[in-house]
Scaffold this motif. Sequence first.
Motif, PDB file in Angstrom:
ATOM      1  N   GLU A 144       0.939  -1.277   0.089  1.00 37.73           N
ATOM      2  CA  GLU A 144       0.077  -0.030   0.039  1.00 37.73           C
ATOM      3  C   GLU A 144       0.859   1.219   0.087  1.00 37.73           C
ATOM      4  OE1 GLU A 144      -3.567   2.242   2.555  1.00 37.73           O
ATOM      5  OE2 GLU A 144      -2.687   0.244   3.163  1.00 37.73           O
ATOM      6  N   GLY A 145       0.654   2.090  -1.181  1.00 40.91           N
ATOM      7  CA  GLY A 145       1.484   3.263  -1.199  1.00 40.91           C
ATOM      8  C   GLY A 145       2.844   3.280  -1.463  1.00 40.91           C
ATOM      9  N   LEU A 146       3.417   1.914  -1.858  1.00 42.37           N
ATOM     10  CA  LEU A 146       4.993   1.661  -1.945  1.00 42.37           C
ATOM     11  C   LEU A 146       5.093   0.436  -3.266  1.00 42.37           C
ATOM     12  CD1 LEU A 146       8.044   2.119  -1.053  1.00 42.37           C
ATOM     13  CD2 LEU A 146       7.410   0.078   0.515  1.00 42.37           C
ATOM     14  N   ASP A 147       5.803   0.917  -4.141  1.00 43.58           N
ATOM     15  CA  ASP A 147       6.234  -0.247  -5.132  1.00 43.58           C
ATOM     16  C   ASP A 147       7.748  -0.217  -5.079  1.00 43.58           C
ATOM     17  OD1 ASP A 147       3.668  -0.721  -6.163  1.00 43.58           O
ATOM     18  OD2 ASP A 147       3.452   1.187  -6.495  1.00 43.58           O
ATOM     19  N   ILE A 148       8.305  -1.466  -5.322  1.00 41.56           N
ATOM     20  CA  ILE A 148       9.832  -1.579  -5.408  1.00 41.56           C
ATOM     21  C   ILE A 148      10.134  -2.659  -6.509  1.00 41.56           C
ATOM     22  CG2 ILE A 148      11.790  -2.520  -4.145  1.00 41.56           C
ATOM     23  CD1 ILE A 148       9.966  -2.119  -1.503  1.00 41.56           C
ATOM     24  N   THR A 152      14.712  -2.828 -12.197  1.00 39.08           N
ATOM     25  CA  THR A 152      15.011  -1.464 -12.352  1.00 39.08           C
ATOM     26  C   THR A 152      15.675  -0.703 -11.356  1.00 39.08           C
ATOM     27  OG1 THR A 152      12.833  -0.639 -12.033  1.00 39.08           O
ATOM     28  CG2 THR A 152      13.313  -1.450 -14.265  1.00 39.08           C
ATOM     29  N   ARG A 153      15.563  -1.401  -9.970  1.00 35.04           N
ATOM     30  CA  ARG A 153      16.015  -0.675  -8.768  1.00 35.04           C
ATOM     31  C   ARG A 153      15.082   0.745  -8.602  1.00 35.04           C
ATOM     32  NH1 ARG A 153      20.338  -3.652  -6.807  1.00 35.04           N
ATOM     33  NH2 ARG A 153      20.764  -1.783  -5.398  1.00 35.04           N
ATOM     34  N   GLU A 154      13.971   0.776  -9.158  1.00 36.75           N
ATOM     35  CA  GLU A 154      13.128   1.999  -8.558  1.00 36.75           C
ATOM     36  C   GLU A 154      12.191   1.629  -7.573  1.00 36.75           C
ATOM     37  OE1 GLU A 154      11.537   4.882 -11.937  1.00 36.75           O
ATOM     38  OE2 GLU A 154       9.885   3.701 -11.307  1.00 36.75           O
ATOM     39  N   VAL A 155      12.175   2.856  -6.815  1.00 41.65           N
ATOM     40  CA  VAL A 155      11.067   2.716  -5.510  1.00 41.65           C
ATOM     41  C   VAL A 155      10.170   3.895  -5.770  1.00 41.65           C
ATOM     42  CG1 VAL A 155      10.715   2.912  -3.077  1.00 41.65           C
ATOM     43  CG2 VAL A 155      12.820   1.606  -3.939  1.00 41.65           C
ATOM     44  N   ARG A 156       8.688   3.697  -5.554  1.00 44.25           N
ATOM     45  CA  ARG A 156       7.973   4.389  -5.557  1.00 44.25           C
ATOM     46  C   ARG A 156       7.163   4.521  -4.303  1.00 44.25           C
ATOM     47  NH1 ARG A 156       6.673   7.493 -10.299  1.00 44.25           N
ATOM     48  NH2 ARG A 156       7.683   6.854 -12.156  1.00 44.25           N
ATOM     49  N   ASP A 158       4.200   6.495  -2.494  1.00 45.14           N
ATOM     50  CA  ASP A 158       2.836   7.443  -2.657  1.00 45.14           C
ATOM     51  C   ASP A 158       2.998   8.029  -4.151  1.00 45.14           C
ATOM     52  OD1 ASP A 158       1.922   6.789  -0.119  1.00 45.14           O
ATOM     53  OD2 ASP A 158       3.078   8.039   0.933  1.00 45.14           O
ATOM     54  N   GLY A 159       3.485   7.431  -4.948  1.00 42.13           N
ATOM     55  CA  GLY A 159       3.434   7.937  -6.440  1.00 42.13           C
ATOM     56  C   GLY A 159       4.704   8.735  -6.827  1.00 42.13           C
ATOM     57  N   ARG A 160       5.551   9.034  -5.865  1.00 44.84           N
ATOM     58  CA  ARG A 160       6.812   9.625  -6.007  1.00 44.84           C
ATOM     59  C   ARG A 160       7.869   8.741  -6.109  1.00 44.84           C
ATOM     60  NH1 ARG A 160       9.847  10.489  -1.447  1.00 44.84           N
ATOM     61  NH2 ARG A 160       8.516   9.923   0.707  1.00 44.84           N
ATOM     62  N   VAL A 161       8.882   9.125  -7.142  1.00 43.43           N
ATOM     63  CA  VAL A 161      10.336   8.451  -7.227  1.00 43.43           C
ATOM     64  C   VAL A 161      11.180   8.741  -6.097  1.00 43.43           C
ATOM     65  CG1 VAL A 161      12.196   7.876  -8.527  1.00 43.43           C
ATOM     66  CG2 VAL A 161      10.020   8.055  -9.564  1.00 43.43           C
ATOM     67  N   LEU A 212      16.634   5.458   5.219  1.00 44.12           N
ATOM     68  CA  LEU A 212      15.368   4.989   4.540  1.00 44.12           C
ATOM     69  C   LEU A 212      14.009   5.578   5.269  1.00 44.12           C
ATOM     70  CD1 LEU A 212      16.127   1.295   4.131  1.00 44.12           C
ATOM     71  CD2 LEU A 212      15.851   2.886   2.333  1.00 44.12           C
ATOM     72  N   ARG A 213      13.967   5.792   6.437  1.00 41.89           N
ATOM     73  CA  ARG A 213      12.920   6.324   7.122  1.00 41.89           C
ATOM     74  C   ARG A 213      12.449   7.803   6.477  1.00 41.89           C
ATOM     75  NH1 ARG A 213      14.163   4.220  13.172  1.00 41.89           N
ATOM     76  NH2 ARG A 213      12.802   1.988  12.841  1.00 41.89           N
ATOM     77  N   GLN A 214      13.857   8.297   6.675  1.00 40.90           N
ATOM     78  CA  GLN A 214      13.644   9.774   6.027  1.00 40.90           C
ATOM     79  C   GLN A 214      13.284   9.986   4.774  1.00 40.90           C
ATOM     80  OE1 GLN A 214      17.472  11.606   6.875  1.00 40.90           O
ATOM     81  NE2 GLN A 214      17.348  11.074   9.164  1.00 40.90           N
ATOM     82  N   LYS A 215      13.405   8.958   3.841  1.00 44.53           N
ATOM     83  CA  LYS A 215      13.160   9.167   2.191  1.00 44.53           C
ATOM     84  C   LYS A 215      12.019   8.642   2.013  1.00 44.53           C
ATOM     85  CE  LYS A 215      17.978   8.996   0.645  1.00 44.53           C
ATOM     86  NZ  LYS A 215      19.068   8.529  -0.106  1.00 44.53           N
TER      87      LYS A 215
END
Length: 238
Positions: A144-148, A152-156, A158-161, A212-215
Motif C-alpha cells: 500500500e503506497g509503496l512499489d519496489i 530497474t531498482r526503482e522505488v515509488r 505514494d507515487g513519487r520516485v 530509509l525512514r527519512q526518504k
Amino acid sequence: MVGVGSTTDRSAASPRVLVVDDEPMVREVVTRYLEHDGHAVSVAADGKEALHQLQQRTFDLIILDLMLPSVDGLSVLRRLRDRSATPVIVLTARGDEGDRVLGLELGADDYVVKPFSPRELAARVSSVLRRASATTPSETLHFEGLDIDATTREVRCDGRVVDLTRREFDLLVFLARSPRQVFTRAQLLEQVWDSSPQWQDPATVTVHIGHLRQKLEPDAGHPRRLVTVRGVGYRFEP
C-alpha cells in the motif's frame, strides 16, 4: 611492510579499482593485496588526482581516504555521486565517526577504519564487487503506497520516485521480501553487507535504516514501514 605475491597475468576483465590515499605505504600495500586477488589497480595520492583519473576512465570500485590534500575525500565522493553509482569504500580514522556517517549519507557503500588489516580490506572489496555485479531477479514488490521494482531498482512511495543509494535499496528489498519478520543488526550485516559485527560496526545498519525512514516517510511522526523492535532489531510492515 607486509609483502604479498602479485599476479602479473591479469584478465582483461579484471575489476578496475582506484586506490586514493596520501600515504605511499598504504597505497603500496593495498595495491599488492588487490593485485594478488586479480584486480587491476590504479592509485591517486590526493583528491585532485583522483578526480582527474575519474574523468579519464571508469572504475569498478574506489577505495577513498577521507583525509586527503588538495580536495578532501568527502568532496570527491560528492562529485562522484553527482554522476556515478560506482561502489566506494571509504577509509576513516578511528575517531572520525562523524565523517563515517557523512560518507554513508553521501552514498559510500562501506567503510574501513584506520589502522586496518589489508586482508580485511581486500575481503571487503571482493564483497562489494560481488554484490554490485550480482544479477537481480525480475521482481516487483507491491504494498500500500509503496512499489519496489527489483529489476530497474526503482522505488515509488505514494507515487513519487524515491532516490536510494545501492545499499539503501538492497536493505529495503531484503526486509520487504520478508514482511513482519524481525532481523537483528548482525543478521542484516551478514545478509545485506556480507559482513559481521566482527568486521563492521552494527551502527551502520542503524544509519541506513534512519536514511530509509527519512526518504520513505519524511513527514511521518513515527516509523510505519521500518519498525524498530526494541532490544531485537528491525522489521518491515507492509
